[in-house]
Design a protein around this motif. Structure first.
Motif, mmCIF file in Angstrom:
data_model
loop_
_atom_site.group_PDB
_atom_site.id
_atom_site.type_symbol
_atom_site.label_atom_id
_atom_site.label_comp_id
_atom_site.label_asym_id
_atom_site.label_seq_id
_atom_site.Cartn_x
_atom_site.Cartn_y
_atom_site.Cartn_z
ATOM 1 N N ILE A 191 0.921 -1.338 0.173
ATOM 2 C CA ILE A 191 -0.017 0.188 0.114
ATOM 3 C C ILE A 191 0.698 1.334 -0.249
ATOM 4 C CG2 ILE A 191 -1.977 1.508 1.284
ATOM 5 C CD1 ILE A 191 -2.797 -1.113 1.987
ATOM 6 N N LEU A 194 -7.376 4.285 -6.629
ATOM 7 C CA LEU A 194 -7.394 2.737 -6.668
ATOM 8 C C LEU A 194 -8.811 3.092 -6.373
ATOM 9 C CD1 LEU A 194 -6.419 -0.380 -7.398
ATOM 10 C CD2 LEU A 194 -6.206 -0.415 -4.883
ATOM 11 N N ILE A 249 -11.601 0.278 -4.620
ATOM 12 C CA ILE A 249 -11.560 -0.689 -4.043
ATOM 13 C C ILE A 249 -13.164 -1.464 -3.754
ATOM 14 C CG2 ILE A 249 -11.130 -1.458 -1.618
ATOM 15 C CD1 ILE A 249 -8.517 -0.345 -2.755
ATOM 16 N N LEU A 302 -15.876 -4.062 -2.028
ATOM 17 C CA LEU A 302 -15.915 -5.121 -1.325
ATOM 18 C C LEU A 302 -17.001 -6.001 -1.602
ATOM 19 C CD1 LEU A 302 -15.752 -2.088 1.197
ATOM 20 C CD2 LEU A 302 -13.666 -3.070 0.888
ATOM 21 N N GLY A 333 -18.417 -0.157 -3.235
ATOM 22 C CA GLY A 333 -16.755 0.193 -2.869
ATOM 23 C C GLY A 333 -16.094 1.294 -2.386
ATOM 24 N N VAL A 380 -13.346 4.635 -3.462
ATOM 25 C CA VAL A 380 -11.546 4.728 -4.246
ATOM 26 C C VAL A 380 -10.394 5.191 -2.461
ATOM 27 C CG1 VAL A 380 -10.204 6.310 -6.035
ATOM 28 C CG2 VAL A 380 -12.646 5.666 -5.686
ATOM 29 N N TRP A 381 -9.265 4.889 -2.946
ATOM 30 C CA TRP A 381 -8.528 4.722 -2.558
ATOM 31 C C TRP A 381 -7.646 6.175 -2.801
ATOM 32 C CZ3 TRP A 381 -6.139 4.024 2.443
ATOM 33 C CH2 TRP A 381 -5.005 4.658 2.769
ATOM 34 N N TRP A 439 -6.195 -6.329 3.917
ATOM 35 C CA TRP A 439 -7.207 -7.150 3.302
ATOM 36 C C TRP A 439 -7.287 -5.694 1.794
ATOM 37 C CZ3 TRP A 439 -6.502 -11.630 1.456
ATOM 38 C CH2 TRP A 439 -5.696 -12.866 2.260
ATOM 39 N N ALA A 440 -8.574 -5.028 2.419
ATOM 40 C CA ALA A 440 -9.126 -4.402 1.645
ATOM 41 C C ALA A 440 -8.894 -3.692 0.374
ATOM 42 C CB ALA A 440 -9.939 -3.477 2.345
ATOM 43 N N ILE A 441 -7.957 -2.826 1.033
ATOM 44 C CA ILE A 441 -7.240 -2.293 0.082
ATOM 45 C C ILE A 441 -5.787 -3.452 -0.710
ATOM 46 C CG2 ILE A 441 -5.814 -0.243 -0.199
ATOM 47 C CD1 ILE A 441 -6.904 0.922 2.814
ATOM 48 N N ASN A 490 -7.278 -5.898 -3.475
ATOM 49 C CA ASN A 490 -7.442 -4.860 -4.927
ATOM 50 C C ASN A 490 -6.599 -4.099 -5.221
ATOM 51 O OD1 ASN A 490 -11.052 -4.745 -5.219
ATOM 52 N ND2 ASN A 490 -9.916 -4.974 -2.916
ATOM 53 N N ALA A 491 -5.046 -3.994 -4.386
ATOM 54 C CA ALA A 491 -4.337 -2.869 -5.608
ATOM 55 C C ALA A 491 -2.990 -3.750 -5.718
ATOM 56 C CB ALA A 491 -3.528 -2.289 -3.982
#
Length: 202
Positions: A82, A89, A91, A93, A113, A115-116, A156-158, A161-162
């Protein structure tokens, strides 16, 4: 030749928050900060036995031996990964999404979801460090378990997806092999314990 004004085109909701990728020095600093945060995550999480926490059964330690280490190790890697994200990004869920037919029309429900943004990294790290410090040095075991599960879920969520698909496939293949040997070791251990615990007959 007429120049088209891009500002007239609709932009995604996250567009205004995107101020450009972090520089190389910034990314290196983030990765450096991620190392002590990984150590704090590991010490605050250990012992990490989520199945025992949830089921409160001695037999559930088997599932902890098989899965808890993978979850924690992957979260530590996500913590590092991260820190290297330089672009917004999406994300996604787990949640209800897909295509449904309503009144003869096909409707697609949006995935749950957010956006990160790379700019979220430092506020997130500060909050995570404070939470993990409270879990490590706080007096409540229930608080420790709650914080640890929440932090791991966020990582885990971020991080999932990354992670590129190629890396996921590589990890999946190695985890399958590791799980096979772990299960085999458990089966051999059960047989050995059964033999040693059997009453001797004369």
């Amino acid at each position: 030749m007429t120049k088209v004004d891009d500002a007239s085109e609709p932009q995604p909701s996250w567009y205004s928050a995107w101020s450009g990728p972090p520089g190389k020095i910034n990314v290196l600093t983030r990765q450096g900060v991620a190392l002590p945060l990984i150590a704090l995550l590991y010490t605050a999480s250990t012992p990490f036995t989520p199945f025992v926490w949830l089921l409160n059964l001695d037999g559930s330690t088997l599932f902890d031996r098989l899965f808890a280490g993978i979850v924690l190790l992957a979260a530590c890697w996500f913590q590092w990964h991260i820190a290297s994200i330089t672009r917004p990004l999406a994300i996604v869920l787990p949640g209800p999404s897909g295509t449904t037919v309503r009144n003869g029309r096909v409707e697609r429900s949006a995935a749950v979801g957010f956006v990160w943004h790379p700019s979220n990294y430092w506020p997130y790290v500060a909050c995570e460090a404070m939470l993990l410090a409270a879990a490590e040095f706080g007096p409540s075991e229930l608080l420790r378990r709650t914080i640890v599960c929440g932090v791991l879920a966020g990582l885990w969520a971020i991080g999932f997806n990354a992670t590129p698909e190629s890396t996921k496939r590589w990890a999946y293949e190695h985890i399958k092999a590791w799980m096979f040997w772990m299960v085999l070791s458990e089966l051999v251990g059960v047989g050995a314990r059964s033999s040693s615990g059997r009453r001797r007959r004369y």
